[in-house]
Design an enzyme around this catalytic site. Structure first.
Site, PDB file in Angstrom:
ATOM      1  N   ASP A  82      -9.116   3.836  -2.069  1.00  0.00           N
ATOM      2  CA  ASP A  82      -8.175   3.370  -0.626  1.00  0.00           C
ATOM      3  C   ASP A  82      -9.546   2.650   0.100  1.00  0.00           C
ATOM      4  OD1 ASP A  82      -7.226   4.186   1.830  1.00  0.00           O
ATOM      5  OD2 ASP A  82      -8.531   6.408   2.018  1.00  0.00           O
ATOM      6  N   THR A  91      -5.463  -0.101   4.490  1.00  0.00           N
ATOM      7  CA  THR A  91      -6.897  -0.444   4.753  1.00  0.00           C
ATOM      8  C   THR A  91      -7.723  -1.527   4.395  1.00  0.00           C
ATOM      9  OG1 THR A  91      -7.340   1.226   3.685  1.00  0.00           O
ATOM     10  CG2 THR A  91      -7.036   1.756   5.386  1.00  0.00           C
ATOM     11  N   THR A  92      -7.836  -2.081   2.826  1.00  0.00           N
ATOM     12  CA  THR A  92      -8.044  -2.422   2.016  1.00  0.00           C
ATOM     13  C   THR A  92      -7.963  -4.105   2.702  1.00  0.00           C
ATOM     14  OG1 THR A  92      -8.147  -1.059   0.207  1.00  0.00           O
ATOM     15  CG2 THR A  92      -8.567  -3.168   0.277  1.00  0.00           C
ATOM     16  N   ASP A 106      -1.596   8.850   2.411  1.00  0.00           N
ATOM     17  CA  ASP A 106      -0.795   7.389   3.166  1.00  0.00           C
ATOM     18  C   ASP A 106       0.613   7.536   3.184  1.00  0.00           C
ATOM     19  OD1 ASP A 106      -4.157   6.812   3.002  1.00  0.00           O
ATOM     20  OD2 ASP A 106      -3.915   5.264   1.541  1.00  0.00           O
TER      21      ASP A 106
END
Length: 561
Positions: A64, A97-98, A394
């Site tokens: 994550d 997020t990445t 998530d």
């Protein structure tokens, strides 16, 4: 001659490090690219995981983006901006997020050759902002709504969104199983915005398939005193009393001083203490409650007393669990036992204590208000369960967002390729340097499909060329095409149910562009020497305090003569 005699002006403290101009901007860009390279390999369903070992010896395995960014102790001032955008994406949308870190890194990488060639950063910033607005408009235009469908249809659509998110996590193998569980949990809490209404309890042992969802509250059995075994472990439609008081025999110790002239009077004081506790217990029993939960301890006397009257009790229930029980059962936490009325008692259809792995769980099912749910996670290793919890968080966020803003776009790099094509086309209509900058922004967006291919071990150039050709078709039928992770070709992501909420993409593009513009707009970095020496002084003073400063006088105070 006069010019040579000019005195040197000292403006900043000695040892201050200032770097300005092109060199420091390039160094900031390099730092951000380095950070993006760390999380680059974690993108997508075939992304790798990172094992992070901190100074306390804790080991975290995660892919994550936000978790990795938090755990990397980044000290470079410009690279910290990327950590912040990853955190904000996590708290705002939950996923992507990445993506956001990768995009920001790529925008800067594309800007670097222009900066080296002497382009003013403000020109780049202006073009990037324009491109960002165009991209977001395009996402909104391409998004399709899932509003107005029946509950069953909506459930399956939301499960598709959750499955897309989970496919890139460790628990991707069981994504269908968990996706439906997450959707049920989110629908159970309804419009309640508080995320803590969905509890996730971790129990090591068993397999992931042993995880289950409780439509209500479940928590681990609390510390119990003797007499607990005699209490019933299952009730149907019980009344539940929630307390925030101790039900223990307390000897008087509030600095009370009692003077007795006659030893026989001492017995009356002891009796008074017993009467107080019995009075409290009687009132609990008279309220008609069959389950008594307290935030504070319920002693062995209370436990025995309740056991004799077929009442279940549990003391030292954590604050969070007690609040969730209160919300689910419709009860109110009481701070006194006096005049407990029916309105403050909660209720549920069925209460039971069950063995889960090697733990015992108290489970409240079929709660009337139905605004809470608990997911009990099982799995082999502790780190694995921790990562599963982060993945579910998530997915829960994504499903909540998709319920509120019910528009979805095609995932798998399809939307990125389509925006890239649209921006390239748009750039051709612009005269001037801006055309080059918007083109580079469009190229940067291709990093998502490219990285998806790299991580899956396919030839990225080959796949990207196929995608460009498909997206360039004049009919526009190629818009939903993205990377096919399984075969290494291209596939219609939309009809294959690789979906993500539009809000994830919009947020990611916005945050990444903002971060890139912010870093491009910095033209001087000043590093004060104070900050470094202050840490050194703090360490030195700590050593001095421990006995490093032997000259500060004797270690122990001496008696005065």
């Amino acid at each position: 001659m006069a010019a040579m005699m000019q005195p040197q002006i000292i403006l900043l403290k000695e040892g201050t490090d200032t770097s300005q101009g092109k060199a420091q901007l390039l160094s900031n860009i390099n730092a951000c690219t380095a950070v993006a390279d760390v999380v680059r390999t974690t993108l997508g369903p075939r992304g790798m995981d990172k094992l992070i070992h901190d100074d306390k010896g804790n080991v975290t395995i995660s892919n994550d983006g936000a978790t990795i960014m938090k755990l990397l102790d980044i000290i470079h001032p410009a690279a910290k901006i990327l950590v912040d955008i990853a955190k904000s994406q996590d708290s705002e949308v939950g996923d992507g997020t990445t993506t956001v870190v990768l995009l920001a890194g790529e925008f800067l990488k594309e800007a670097k050759p222009f900066v080296e060639d002497g382009v003013h950063p403000q020109n780049l910033i202006r073009s990037y902002r324009t491109a960002c607005n165009l991209a977001i408009e395009k996402v909104k235009e391409l998004a399709s709504s899932i509003e107005g469908k029946s509950l069953e249809e909506k459930k399956s659509l939301l499960a598709k969104c959750a499955a897309t998110t989970l496919s890139s996590k460790l628990i991707g193998g069981e994504k269908e199983f968990f996706a439906s569980m997450v959707v049920d949990a989110v629908i159970a809490i309804g419009n309640d915005d508080r995320l803590n209404m969905i509890g996730i309890k971790k129990v090591p042992g068993g397999t992931m398939r042993d995880s289950f969802l409780v439509n209500g509250v479940a928590f681990k059995k609390t510390f119990s005193y003797a007499g607990f075994e005699q209490q019933p472990k299952k009730f149907l439609n019980p009344k539940i009393l929630l307390l925030n008081i101790e039900l223990e025999l307390k000897s008087e110790k509030e600095n009370a001083e009692i003077r007795l002239s006659d030893p026989s009077q001492y017995q009356s004081i002891v009796d008074a203490e017993w009467n107080i506790i019995y009075d409290k217990l009687d009132k609990c029993a008279q309220s008609g409650a069959k389950i008594v939960l307290s935030r504070l301890a319920i002693g062995d006397l209370g436990t025995q007393y309740f056991a004799d009257r077929d009442i279940f009790c549990a003391g030292r229930v954590s604050e969070e669990d007690l609040q969730r029980v209160a919300a689910a059962t419709g009860g109110t936490v009481q701070t006194t036992i006096n005049n407990v009325i029916d309105e403050v008692l909660g209720t549920c259809e069925i209460f039971e204590e069950k063995q889960v792995g090697n733990e015992r769980f108290n489970i409240f099912n079929g709660c009337p208000s139905g605004t809470t749910a608990t997911i009990v996670l099982r799995g082999g290793a502790d780190q694995f369960i921790e990562e599963a919890e982060r993945s579910l968080h998530d997915a829960i966020m994504i499903v909540r967002r998709a319920m509120k803003n019910s528009t979805v776009v095609a995932g798998g790099g399809a939307i990125d390729m389509e925006i890239s094509r649209y921006l390239r086309q748009h750039a051709r209509t612009i005269a001037g340097k801006s055309q080059l900058f918007i083109n580079s922004y469009a190229k940067a967006l291709e990093v998502i499909p490219r990285q998806l291919c790299d991580n899956a071990g396919y030839d990225a150039t080959d796949v990207l060329n196929k995608l460009r050709q498909k997206h360039a078709l004049p009919s526009g039928e190629g818009a939903p095409y993205g990377v096919d992770i399984n075969t290494g070709g291209i596939v219609d992501s939309f009809s294959n149910f690789v979906w993500e909420p539009a809000v994830v993409k919009i947020n990611a593009i916005n945050a990444a562009t903002e971060a890139a513009c912010l870093i491009l707009s910095v033209d001087e970095t000043v590093k004060n020497p104070k900050s470094e020496s202050a840490q050194g002084e703090a360490a030195a003073s700590a050593m001095g305090g421990r006995g490093g400063g032997g000259f500060r006088g004797r270690g122990r105070g001496m008696r005065r003569r």
